[in-house]
Scaffold this active site. Structure first.
Site, PDB file in Angstrom:
ATOM      1  N   GLU A  28       0.776  -1.201  -0.138  1.00  0.00           N
ATOM      2  CA  GLU A  28       0.082   0.041  -0.038  1.00  0.00           C
ATOM      3  C   GLU A  28       0.724   1.213  -0.025  1.00  0.00           C
ATOM      4  O   GLU A  28       2.106   1.210   0.701  1.00  0.00           O
ATOM      5  CB  GLU A  28      -0.994  -0.135   1.327  1.00  0.00           C
ATOM      6  CG  GLU A  28      -1.939  -1.132   1.034  1.00  0.00           C
ATOM      7  CD  GLU A  28      -2.832  -1.012   2.235  1.00  0.00           C
ATOM      8  OE1 GLU A  28      -3.961  -1.774   2.149  1.00  0.00           O
ATOM      9  OE2 GLU A  28      -2.771  -0.237   3.078  1.00  0.00           O
ATOM     10  N   CYS A  47       2.864  -3.061  16.209  1.00  0.00           N
ATOM     11  CA  CYS A  47       2.708  -2.859  15.068  1.00  0.00           C
ATOM     12  C   CYS A  47       2.030  -3.878  14.182  1.00  0.00           C
ATOM     13  O   CYS A  47       2.373  -4.898  14.317  1.00  0.00           O
ATOM     14  CB  CYS A  47       4.125  -2.234  14.393  1.00  0.00           C
ATOM     15  SG  CYS A  47       3.927  -1.943  12.639  1.00  0.00           S
ATOM     16  N   CYS A  88       7.410  -7.191   7.468  1.00  0.00           N
ATOM     17  CA  CYS A  88       8.598  -6.668   8.379  1.00  0.00           C
ATOM     18  C   CYS A  88       9.151  -7.479   9.213  1.00  0.00           C
ATOM     19  O   CYS A  88       8.403  -8.449   9.784  1.00  0.00           O
ATOM     20  CB  CYS A  88       8.206  -5.396   8.960  1.00  0.00           C
ATOM     21  SG  CYS A  88       9.393  -4.386   9.811  1.00  0.00           S
ATOM     22  N   CYS A 114       8.295  -5.299  16.044  1.00  0.00           N
ATOM     23  CA  CYS A 114       7.568  -4.504  17.126  1.00  0.00           C
ATOM     24  C   CYS A 114       6.356  -4.630  17.514  1.00  0.00           C
ATOM     25  O   CYS A 114       5.364  -4.854  16.871  1.00  0.00           O
ATOM     26  CB  CYS A 114       7.410  -2.762  16.687  1.00  0.00           C
ATOM     27  SG  CYS A 114       8.975  -2.253  15.942  1.00  0.00           S
TER      28      CYS A 114
END
Ligand code: SAH
Length: 371
Positions: A96, A131, A124, A128
């Site tokens: 996106e 997230c 990713c 984290c």
């Protein structure tokens, strides 16, 4: 994890690399400039539009390069401030790109300042805790052409709204590398892409209007400080002590604050520009007055700007944003010692377009669209 597309994207070529390919083909090298001019300045949407190229060359280009490494599947407008572009890559991965508009008083939306938030990886690896992008881990790096193509897609969409397009300029004002992925973990592709965007034969887009956001990969921050192009740097701090930071950001174990802070300092000394510290406010995790005070000390030492971001809730995660009063109290601690601070009222919450929380919804979108 390494993905090699059947045909490399034309948007991943530099003037030098394309010139070299043409030379190998026995073509005159001035063709490289012509081709890139069609791609970036004239926004051609097919090889056949490149009417000053001989037909056999156009056929060779078609057989050799992918023109659209990222294709628009869905453009979703939230309010008049945020647009989310859902793009499909040649291996069917979805990414996106977000257009965030800051309307200017008294003029139409076509004159708004536009900031584009781009992705650098599919998924990713940073994990984290708060997230959405890292929930399913890393699928793969984006190649340079896929990163560049995100911006071209924005141009295709925005050109009609802006007179800049007629001057063959980019149809936006700022780029923030804050979408899916850790940009500095995909360093070479990132720098190649930004070099293409910046080059006079590319989009000619100023490096100072590009902000790279990182979770804190220290050796790469130091490497970035040595790049000739002066990009801006934002650090996702989110914890002002190791104790708090390492609870929510695993990267803090490898690069704790005693390593991270000197690296940020080295970067800003080299570039003579303010670095931004991003700090998501999460209730009862990092929103105490003691954290605000520790953050104020770090920001003052670094002469940094602080961007406070009230947490956006993510489906399946327990975290919440603090009350507005608590956000203000936190900001006031920083203001009291004259740290430049912005308390962000995020845009695009209603379409899940807040940067950094893009992936989850994307996969669901595809299921819904059956694309
Ligand atoms: N990996 C890079 C860039 C992507 S994240 C980085 O860490 O900086 C972009 C920003 O969005 C980061 O500051 C990230 O911490 C933040 N973010 C992630 N999830 C969020 C959420 N749910 N609400 C608000 N901000 C979030």
């Amino acid at each position: 994890m390494k993905y090699t597309p059947a045909k490399p994207p034309i948007t991943g070529e530099t003037l030098d690399s394309l010139t070299e390919r043409l030379r190998e083909q026995g073509e005159p090298t001035f063709r490289a400039k012509q081709i890139l001019e069609w791609v970036y300045k004239k926004r051609a949407r097919s090889w056949d539009e490149m009417t000053n190229l001989p037909k056999p060359l156009r056929a060779w280009l078609d057989a050799t390069f992918d023109f659209f490494p990222a294709k628009l599947v869905l453009g979703k407008q939230s309010t008049d401030v945020t647009d989310k572009l859902l793009l499909e890559l040649s291996d069917r991965s979805l990414i996106e790109t977000v257009i965030i508009r800051a309307p200017q008083d008294g003029v139409g939306i076509e004159h708004s300042r536009k900031t584009i938030c781009i992705s650098t990886q599919v998924g990713c690896a940073m994990a984290c805790a708060f997230c959405a992008s890292g929930l399913a881990g890393l699928k793969r790096d984006l190649n340079a052409g896929e990163i560049v193509a995100q911006l071209l897609n924005v141009c295709y969409r925005e050109d009609a709204l802006t007179p800049r397009a007629r001057m063959e300029l980019a149809s936006f004002d700022n780029i923030v590398v804050m979408g899916m992925g850790e940009p500095l973990a995909n360093y070479d592709n990132l720098i190649r892409a930004l070099t293409i965007l910046n080059a006079p034969w590319g989009l000619g887009f100023g490096a100072r209007r590009i902000t790279i956001s990182t979770s804190g990969l220290v050796p790469k921050i130091l490497k970035l400080a040595d790049e000739p192009l002066g990009f801006r740097l934002a650090i996702s701090l989110h914890g002002a002590t190791d104790e708090v930071r390492e609870k929510i950001m695993p990267v803090n174990k490898a690069f704790p604050l005693e390593k991270l802070i000197p690296a940020i300092s080295a970067f800003s000394e080299k570039h003579g520009r303010m670095v931004t510290l991003e700090f998501i406010l999460i209730e009862d995790v990092n929103d105490s007055i003691a954290q605000a005070e520790a953050l104020a000390d770090i920001a003052r030492d670094l002469h940094a700007h602080v961007n406070l971001i009230p947490y956006n809730t993510v489906e399946g995660l327990p975290w919440k944003r603090p009350s507005v009063q608590r956000q203000e109290d936190f900001a006031n601690v920083l203001r009291a010692v004259r740290v430049p601070v912005t308390l962000r009222r995020e845009k695009g919450h209603d379409i899940d377009a807040a940067c950094g929380q893009l992936r989850l919804k994307t996969e669901k979108d595809r299921d819904a669209l059956a694309v």
